[in-house]
Scaffold this motif. Sequence first.
Motif, PDB file in Angstrom:
ATOM      1  N   GLY A   1      35.030  50.964  54.793  1.00  9.67           N
ATOM      2  CA  GLY A   1      36.015  49.716  53.871  1.00  9.67           C
ATOM      3  C   GLY A   1      35.495  48.592  54.141  1.00  9.67           C
ATOM      4  N   THR A   2      34.306  48.560  54.964  1.00  6.00           N
ATOM      5  CA  THR A   2      33.799  47.025  55.009  1.00  6.00           C
ATOM      6  C   THR A   2      32.868  46.792  53.635  1.00  6.00           C
ATOM      7  OG1 THR A   2      33.450  47.112  57.354  1.00  6.00           O
ATOM      8  CG2 THR A   2      32.047  45.781  56.189  1.00  6.00           C
ATOM      9  N   ASP A   3      32.872  45.568  53.311  1.00  6.49           N
ATOM     10  CA  ASP A   3      32.122  45.102  52.236  1.00  6.49           C
ATOM     11  C   ASP A   3      30.767  45.282  52.430  1.00  6.49           C
ATOM     12  OD1 ASP A   3      30.657  43.836  50.089  1.00  6.49           O
ATOM     13  OD2 ASP A   3      32.539  42.575  49.595  1.00  6.49           O
ATOM     14  N   LEU A   4      29.987  46.292  51.919  1.00  3.56           N
ATOM     15  CA  LEU A   4      28.596  46.422  52.648  1.00  3.56           C
ATOM     16  C   LEU A   4      27.702  45.373  51.919  1.00  3.56           C
ATOM     17  CD1 LEU A   4      28.133  50.219  52.467  1.00  3.56           C
ATOM     18  CD2 LEU A   4      28.877  48.847  54.395  1.00  3.56           C
ATOM     19  N   VAL A   5      27.945  44.953  50.735  1.00  2.00           N
ATOM     20  CA  VAL A   5      27.238  43.963  50.088  1.00  2.00           C
ATOM     21  C   VAL A   5      27.126  42.581  50.907  1.00  2.00           C
ATOM     22  CG1 VAL A   5      26.738  42.568  47.830  1.00  2.00           C
ATOM     23  CG2 VAL A   5      27.267  44.893  47.788  1.00  2.00           C
ATOM     24  N   GLU A   6      28.384  42.160  51.323  1.00  2.00           N
ATOM     25  CA  GLU A   6      28.312  40.890  51.861  1.00  2.00           C
ATOM     26  C   GLU A   6      27.797  41.047  53.563  1.00  2.00           C
ATOM     27  OE1 GLU A   6      32.360  39.242  52.054  1.00  2.00           O
ATOM     28  OE2 GLU A   6      32.443  39.100  49.924  1.00  2.00           O
ATOM     29  N   ALA A   7      27.955  42.289  54.204  1.00  2.00           N
ATOM     30  CA  ALA A   7      27.704  42.518  55.391  1.00  2.00           C
ATOM     31  C   ALA A   7      26.047  42.493  55.435  1.00  2.00           C
ATOM     32  CB  ALA A   7      28.146  43.888  56.078  1.00  2.00           C
ATOM     33  N   GLY A   8      25.592  43.140  54.337  1.00  2.00           N
ATOM     34  CA  GLY A   8      24.022  43.390  54.371  1.00  2.00           C
ATOM     35  C   GLY A   8      23.350  41.925  53.908  1.00  2.00           C
ATOM     36  N   GLU A   9      24.103  41.115  53.132  1.00  2.00           N
ATOM     37  CA  GLU A   9      23.639  39.733  53.069  1.00  2.00           C
ATOM     38  C   GLU A   9      23.468  38.767  54.163  1.00  2.00           C
ATOM     39  OE1 GLU A   9      25.839  38.149  49.832  1.00  2.00           O
ATOM     40  OE2 GLU A   9      24.734  39.157  48.100  1.00  2.00           O
ATOM     41  N   LEU A  10      24.624  38.997  54.865  1.00  2.00           N
ATOM     42  CA  LEU A  10      24.909  38.298  56.074  1.00  2.00           C
ATOM     43  C   LEU A  10      23.687  38.495  57.166  1.00  2.00           C
ATOM     44  CD1 LEU A  10      26.305  36.433  57.876  1.00  2.00           C
ATOM     45  CD2 LEU A  10      27.815  37.988  58.677  1.00  2.00           C
ATOM     46  N   ALA A  11      23.424  39.983  57.281  1.00  2.00           N
ATOM     47  CA  ALA A  11      22.217  40.505  58.005  1.00  2.00           C
ATOM     48  C   ALA A  11      21.133  39.863  57.581  1.00  2.00           C
ATOM     49  CB  ALA A  11      22.433  41.745  58.063  1.00  2.00           C
ATOM     50  N   ARG A  12      20.695  40.082  56.234  1.00  2.00           N
ATOM     51  CA  ARG A  12      19.199  39.569  56.024  1.00  2.00           C
ATOM     52  C   ARG A  12      19.117  37.902  56.032  1.00  2.00           C
ATOM     53  NH1 ARG A  12      20.296  44.346  52.916  1.00  2.00           N
ATOM     54  NH2 ARG A  12      21.584  43.042  51.334  1.00  2.00           N
ATOM     55  N   SER A  13      20.229  37.162  55.896  1.00  2.00           N
ATOM     56  CA  SER A  13      20.144  35.632  56.046  1.00  2.00           C
ATOM     57  C   SER A  13      19.906  35.355  57.426  1.00  2.00           C
ATOM     58  CB  SER A  13      21.338  35.084  55.262  1.00  2.00           C
ATOM     59  OG  SER A  13      22.404  35.471  56.145  1.00  2.00           O
ATOM     60  N   SER A  14      20.490  36.226  58.177  1.00  2.00           N
ATOM     61  CA  SER A  14      20.112  35.952  59.736  1.00  2.00           C
ATOM     62  C   SER A  14      18.842  36.266  60.419  1.00  2.00           C
ATOM     63  CB  SER A  14      21.483  36.643  60.461  1.00  2.00           C
ATOM     64  OG  SER A  14      22.650  36.174  59.948  1.00  2.00           O
ATOM     65  N   ALA A  15      18.060  37.254  59.665  1.00  2.00           N
ATOM     66  CA  ALA A  15      16.915  37.552  60.035  1.00  2.00           C
ATOM     67  C   ALA A  15      15.917  37.691  58.945  1.00  2.00           C
ATOM     68  CB  ALA A  15      17.013  39.039  60.818  1.00  2.00           C
ATOM     69  N   PRO A  16      15.525  36.422  58.532  1.00  2.00           N
ATOM     70  CA  PRO A  16      14.794  36.408  57.141  1.00  2.00           C
ATOM     71  C   PRO A  16      13.525  36.917  57.489  1.00  2.00           C
ATOM     72  CG  PRO A  16      14.966  34.134  58.235  1.00  2.00           C
ATOM     73  CD  PRO A  16      16.002  35.102  58.991  1.00  2.00           C
ATOM     74  N   GLY A  17      12.909  37.149  58.679  1.00  2.00           N
ATOM     75  CA  GLY A  17      11.563  37.642  58.548  1.00  2.00           C
ATOM     76  C   GLY A  17      11.278  39.178  58.975  1.00  2.00           C
ATOM     77  N   LEU A  18      12.610  39.724  58.792  1.00  2.00           N
ATOM     78  CA  LEU A  18      12.770  41.270  58.995  1.00  2.00           C
ATOM     79  C   LEU A  18      12.828  41.950  57.867  1.00  2.00           C
ATOM     80  CD1 LEU A  18      12.637  43.538  61.254  1.00  2.00           C
ATOM     81  CD2 LEU A  18      15.188  43.195  61.383  1.00  2.00           C
ATOM     82  N   THR A  19      11.899  42.792  57.232  1.00  5.16           N
ATOM     83  CA  THR A  19      12.069  43.412  56.036  1.00  5.16           C
ATOM     84  C   THR A  19      12.969  44.557  56.161  1.00  5.16           C
ATOM     85  OG1 THR A  19      10.143  44.461  56.448  1.00  5.16           O
ATOM     86  CG2 THR A  19       9.997  42.374  55.447  1.00  5.16           C
ATOM     87  N   ASP A  20      12.932  45.412  57.377  1.00  3.45           N
ATOM     88  CA  ASP A  20      13.634  46.579  57.256  1.00  3.45           C
ATOM     89  C   ASP A  20      15.293  46.407  58.009  1.00  3.45           C
ATOM     90  OD1 ASP A  20      14.665  49.163  57.358  1.00  3.45           O
ATOM     91  OD2 ASP A  20      12.732  49.910  58.683  1.00  3.45           O
TER      92      ASP A  20
END
Length: 269
Positions: A241-260
Amino acid sequence: MTPYRDAARRLMLTSALVLGLALSAGCAINKGSALAEHFEQEWADTADVAEIDTHGRNTLPFAGTATATLILEDGTSAERVTELAHELGAYVADHRGVTGEISAGGITFAVAPNRERTGDVVALWESLTADERVASGLIDIGYQNDDEWTIEIVAVDAAGALALFKEMVGETDQYRPFSSAVTSLQIDTEREAELSVRVSTDPEGNVPAEAIAAYEAVAAQYPVVSGGLAPDRAGIVVAAGTDLVEAGELARSSAPGLTDIEVTADSGN
């Protein structure tokens, strides 16, 4: 007697002579098994040792190695553990082909032929057994490289696993000398833990700083079920039920140098 039979007879006699000389010199055909058996005989009835676990590896005729673990009685004092560790280290130094371990307080650790090196391992063992966040663990060391450490720990919960990981790879006095020369560290949570996390360095000791940042950013905003964090990737499982798009964007913005980075929803299985 034909030349063929004569040659075959000489070969058999020579083989028997070589075998006899080897056995008379104390060289067992299954050397690994012999080393393990000898260890058990030498350490039998040692005070505070509840069990001896040995494994012999017979690689070639007259060649092999053995690993032996002293499993200590519950409640064995730190002083006695230290004493046995140095005794076992001396035994390993005198018996080529044998590696030794001690299991006490839920932590199994390897000893070294070098007394100072074994002292470092025992100091780390004491720190881990005194830490309430630690459920169990394994400390392995390189016998050829004095700077090599391989440590696997099971923590009681995810918060403890992350905090312990940061302390062990940081400049903390409690976990020296490992913290000043990280080579391989992996911390998991117990299977029964409500939240499951695995955080690890790579074999070269690189720390998953960005993966941890991504995980912590998501966990601060959304219910997280599990995480797998390594220097080259972050896998984060959030509640259904979690918004995966928002959670994914938050994860990627917190780790800009990590591609995977992969954020998925719990299937409930």
